[in-house]
Design a protein around this motif. Structure first.
Motif, PDB file in Angstrom:
ATOM      1  N   UNK A 125      40.689  44.806  51.763  1.00 21.31           N
ATOM      2  CA  UNK A 125      41.311  44.271  50.556  1.00 21.31           C
ATOM      3  C   UNK A 125      40.453  44.740  49.389  1.00 21.31           C
ATOM      4  N   UNK A 126      41.030  45.514  48.492  1.00 25.53           N
ATOM      5  CA  UNK A 126      40.315  46.029  47.326  1.00 25.53           C
ATOM      6  C   UNK A 126      40.297  44.965  46.236  1.00 25.53           C
ATOM      7  N   UNK A 127      39.111  44.601  45.784  1.00 30.91           N
ATOM      8  CA  UNK A 127      38.941  43.685  44.660  1.00 30.91           C
ATOM      9  C   UNK A 127      38.387  44.482  43.493  1.00 30.91           C
ATOM     10  N   UNK A 128      39.101  44.496  42.388  1.00 31.53           N
ATOM     11  CA  UNK A 128      38.634  45.279  41.243  1.00 31.53           C
ATOM     12  C   UNK A 128      39.094  44.646  39.942  1.00 31.53           C
ATOM     13  N   UNK A 129      38.507  45.109  38.861  1.00 31.49           N
ATOM     14  CA  UNK A 129      38.872  44.633  37.543  1.00 31.49           C
ATOM     15  C   UNK A 129      39.993  45.450  36.944  1.00 31.49           C
TER      16      UNK A 129
ATOM     17  N   UNK B  67      43.674  43.277  44.961  1.00 31.66           N
ATOM     18  CA  UNK B  67      43.718  42.004  44.235  1.00 31.66           C
ATOM     19  C   UNK B  67      42.865  42.132  42.977  1.00 31.66           C
ATOM     20  N   UNK B  68      43.427  41.709  41.859  1.00 33.58           N
ATOM     21  CA  UNK B  68      42.678  41.641  40.603  1.00 33.58           C
ATOM     22  C   UNK B  68      42.641  40.183  40.154  1.00 33.58           C
ATOM     23  N   UNK B  69      41.915  39.921  39.080  1.00 33.36           N
ATOM     24  CA  UNK B  69      41.898  38.563  38.540  1.00 33.36           C
ATOM     25  C   UNK B  69      43.265  38.239  37.943  1.00 33.36           C
TER      26      UNK B  69
ATOM     27  N   UNK C  85      34.411  38.443  40.393  1.00 35.28           N
ATOM     28  CA  UNK C  85      34.324  37.075  40.906  1.00 35.28           C
ATOM     29  C   UNK C  85      35.687  36.405  40.843  1.00 35.28           C
ATOM     30  N   UNK C  86      36.395  36.602  39.731  1.00 38.16           N
ATOM     31  CA  UNK C  86      37.731  36.016  39.586  1.00 38.16           C
ATOM     32  C   UNK C  86      38.709  36.623  40.587  1.00 38.16           C
ATOM     33  N   UNK C  87      38.549  37.910  40.887  1.00 46.77           N
ATOM     34  CA  UNK C  87      39.407  38.548  41.887  1.00 46.77           C
ATOM     35  C   UNK C  87      39.141  37.968  43.272  1.00 46.77           C
ATOM     36  N   UNK C  88      37.861  37.684  43.575  1.00 44.67           N
ATOM     37  CA  UNK C  88      37.540  37.069  44.861  1.00 44.67           C
ATOM     38  C   UNK C  88      38.183  35.685  44.976  1.00 44.67           C
ATOM     39  N   UNK C  89      38.141  34.917  43.898  1.00 47.10           N
ATOM     40  CA  UNK C  89      38.773  33.592  43.901  1.00 47.10           C
ATOM     41  C   UNK C  89      40.261  33.724  44.173  1.00 47.10           C
TER      42      UNK C  89
END
Length: 271
Positions: A195-199, A219-221, A233-237
């Motif tokens: 799962x790619x988490x990025x801004x 997933x982004x914020x 961090x917001x993307x992880x949430x």
């Protein structure tokens, strides 16, 4: 600063960690209240969050410091925290982030969403956790992206700044893909599993990077604009809320310069 302190308190409560159990606090926020330079904003956040304020004989004081590298700062902080925790088997490190207009008022022209975020890092016997940090950057020294014009600041220097975003999506994706592929290869993870988490340094960045890497999910914020240092961090949430953290995660940040940083994460039970 207040948002970052609130986020730190919430993160500690969520982790079941008391303030006196924190060994280090790293602040990766760049734009701060009143353009403060000294003392380190990390120390002010530590004080506001009530972390490590009472010293007892034999205790090791909580170390707090700023680490500024734009949106990539959070990934860099993960690398630093990993090194600290290697010598602290029972240690905990809090990483806080957030950017705010120096006037401390909402400004429609400010380039970033004023979002405070924090997470707590600790060792865990049943989790592989974060891998090594990988970076990619241009060969030339970048021009300043955010600064105060000293020659023109006058009486408003504590409440004004200039932000210039020059890097385009293609440059950012190019370096982000290099760092991401190095991180995946080093940890033996197939891109299709992660799962790619990025801004969102640009509106097209996340989609183009996901296509370039061929990742399974991205997933982004959930904010409208660029959450900058708090974006990952917001993307992880958001990923946790969607039930996606039972898969390998790939944190990727990119910012002006251009520069990019990436690191993998595997939680409890994830291989």
């Amino acid at each position: 600063m207040g948002q970052a302190a609130d986020a730190a308190r919430d993160a500690l409560a969520g982790a079941g960690c008391r303030p006196e159990q924190v060994d280090a606090l790293i602040n990766v926020g760049v734009y701060r209240d009143a353009n403060l330079v000294e003392p380190a904003i990390a120390a002010l956040i530590q004080q506001a969050a009530g972390i490590g304020l009472e010293y007892r004989r034999g205790d090791v004081p909580c170390l707090s410091f700023d680490l500024m590298n734009g949106a990539c700062g959070l990934v860099n902080a993960v690398g630093v925290a990993t090194s600290l925790l290697a010598d602290l088997p029972a240690g905990r490190v809090v990483v806080v982030s957030g950017d705010a207009h120096p006037s401390e008022r909402a400004d429609a022209q400010f380039a970033f969403e004023p979002v405070g975020a924090a997470f707590v890092l600790e060792n865990h016997d049943d989790a592989m956790g974060f891998g090594r940090v990988h970076v990619s950057a241009g060969e030339q020294l970048p021009d300043p992206q955010g600064y105060v014009r000293l020659s023109a600041m006058g009486a408003h220097g504590r409440s004004a700044l200039t932000v210039e975003l020059r890097s385009g999506t293609a440059e950012l994706v190019e370096h982000a893909a290099v760092a991401a592929r190095e991180a995946l290869a080093a940890d033996g993870i197939d891109a299709g599993r992660v799962v790619l988490l990025c801004g969102k340094p640009t509106s097209a960045f996340a989609g183009e990077l996901a296509t370039e890497l061929g990742v399974g999910s991205v997933v982004t914020d959930e904010f409208d604009g660029d959450a900058h240092t708090s974006a990952l961090t917001a993307a992880f949430v958001a990923a946790r809320a969607a039930g996606l953290v039972d898969r390998p995660l790939l944190f990727v940040a990119a910012d002006g310069g251009p520069t990019a940083a990436a690191v993998t994460y595997r939680g409890v039970g994830v291989r």
